[in-house]
Write an enzyme that holds these catalytic residues in place. Structure first.
Site, short mmCIF file in Angstrom:
data_model
loop_
_atom_site.label_atom_id
_atom_site.label_comp_id
_atom_site.label_asym_id
_atom_site.label_seq_id
_atom_site.Cartn_x
_atom_site.Cartn_y
_atom_site.Cartn_z
N HIS A 79 -57.37 -1.25 -23.03
CA HIS A 79 -57.19 0.18 -22.56
C HIS A 79 -57.06 1.15 -23.53
O HIS A 79 -57.59 1.98 -23.70
CB HIS A 79 -55.79 0.14 -21.58
CG HIS A 79 -55.72 1.43 -21.06
ND1 HIS A 79 -56.00 1.81 -19.72
CD2 HIS A 79 -55.03 2.56 -21.49
CE1 HIS A 79 -55.62 3.16 -19.48
NE2 HIS A 79 -55.07 3.53 -20.68
N GLU A 80 -56.13 0.65 -24.62
CA GLU A 80 -55.61 1.53 -25.65
C GLU A 80 -56.89 1.68 -26.80
O GLU A 80 -57.19 2.69 -27.30
CB GLU A 80 -54.54 1.21 -26.45
CG GLU A 80 -53.22 1.12 -25.48
CD GLU A 80 -53.03 2.62 -25.10
OE1 GLU A 80 -53.64 3.58 -25.55
OE2 GLU A 80 -52.37 2.48 -23.97
N HIS A 83 -59.36 4.10 -25.18
CA HIS A 83 -59.15 5.61 -26.01
C HIS A 83 -59.36 5.88 -27.28
O HIS A 83 -60.16 6.87 -27.46
CB HIS A 83 -57.37 5.91 -25.60
CG HIS A 83 -57.07 5.88 -24.32
ND1 HIS A 83 -57.73 6.80 -23.29
CD2 HIS A 83 -56.08 5.23 -23.50
CE1 HIS A 83 -56.97 6.63 -22.25
NE2 HIS A 83 -56.04 5.77 -22.19
N ASP A 156 -53.35 8.99 -17.17
CA ASP A 156 -54.41 9.32 -17.76
C ASP A 156 -55.18 10.31 -16.70
O ASP A 156 -55.71 11.35 -17.01
CB ASP A 156 -55.22 8.30 -18.23
CG ASP A 156 -54.53 7.47 -19.37
OD1 ASP A 156 -53.96 8.15 -19.98
OD2 ASP A 156 -54.97 6.29 -19.53
#
Length: 297
Positions: A79-80, A83, A156
């Protein structure tokens, strides 16, 4: 002035990461960094101490005692990484990535931090669009790698939707409506003002506004999908590095994108985990093979 600083301390980076801090806030930050350095028996406060102090002041203390399953840790890393990579490739109208971490702080399981190069007093339409694209990167990465949707993208999605709503109803950044304001005056329900006074447009206009908000968010979602699909190898590489090092910075990401390994020592927590598992046990790959079909949700 009374705190001895190491040569590694970059005051410009600290200033970029603390917008809106008052003198008292900065004093508290310096004191916290000095306490961290003292606990580590250091003679001077270095940049690592300031980074940890800043994160603690802004987001709360690290929750290393929090028990997280290996599956959730991998999902957070993907996930990170999503980003971070979207922020890297989305275009010039975006703040550079400063740091990415999967260490839980506050309510967050991970964080991708961007720092502006200079003070920003206004926002361009392209910057707002790119911000929404970056916010979609985490959810898109999970879908590309694991074929799943998790609640980790909830904040988000909320931020992206509110930003798109402001673009349409407040800032005149919509092609559909042009330079019009539909938000009205944001006033409290007080002194004769009631709830009904805020509705200043028709039901048909409300539906068109909702459709335009959805169009903006979905278009950036598709952009994020295109970016990460074309950089899947890099997505896996950054995710693996996050699992190994827990925290990486913008320079680390640059090395990983160039195909170079990170040579700095692993964090103590990672060494202890590897020792507990045994030297012959190799952690399985974070992601399934590229050719593998995603499992049905």
């Amino acid at each position: 002035r009374r705190v001895p600083l190491s040569a590694s301390v970059d005051l410009e980076v600290i200033a970029r990461g603390t917008p809106g801090f008052s003198g008292a806030d900065l004093e508290s930050l310096v004191n916290e960094a000095a306490l961290i350095a003292a606990r580590r028996d250091k003679d001077k406060v270095d940049m690592v101490d300031f980074e940890e102090a800043k994160d603690k002041v802004l987001m709360g203390a690290e929750r290393r005692s929090m028990i997280i399953s290996e599956k959730e840790k991998k999902t957070t890393a993907v996930h990170e990484a999503g980003h971070a990579l979207v922020a890297r490739f989305v275009g010039a109208e975006a703040d550079p990535v400063h740091k990415v971490t999967i260490i839980p702080r506050g309510r967050a399981l991970g964080l991708t931090q961007q720092l502006p190069v200079e003070d920003r007093l206004s926002m361009t339409r392209e910057f707002a669009q790119n911000t929404i694209c970056i916010l979609m990167g985490g959810r898109v990465a999970e879908e590309i790698i694991y074929g799943q949707k998790t609640t980790g993208a909830g904040n988000d999605i909320e931020r992206a939707t509110e930003l798109a709503r402001s673009m349409v109803t407040e800032w005149g950044m919509s092609d559909e409506f042009g330079p019009l304001n539909f938000a009205g005056a944001k006033q409290e329900v007080f002194l004769g003002r009631d709830f009904a006074s805020g509705d200043r447009h028709s039901e048909d206009t409300s539906q068109r506004i909702d459709a335009e908000i959805r169009h903006i968010v979905m278009h950036q979602y598709e952009r994020a999908t295109e970016i990460l699909s074309s950089h899947r190898t890099e997505l896996e590489r950054v995710s693996e590095a996050l699992l190994d090092y827990e925290t990486i910075d913008g320079d680390d990401i640059g090395l990983l994108l160039a195909g170079k390994p990170l040579t700095r020592p692993l964090p103590t927590s990672r060494k202890k985990l590897d020792a507990a598992k045994g030297s012959d046990d190799k952690r399985p790959a974070v992601m399934p093979p590229v050719s593998a079909e995603p499992e049905p949700v």
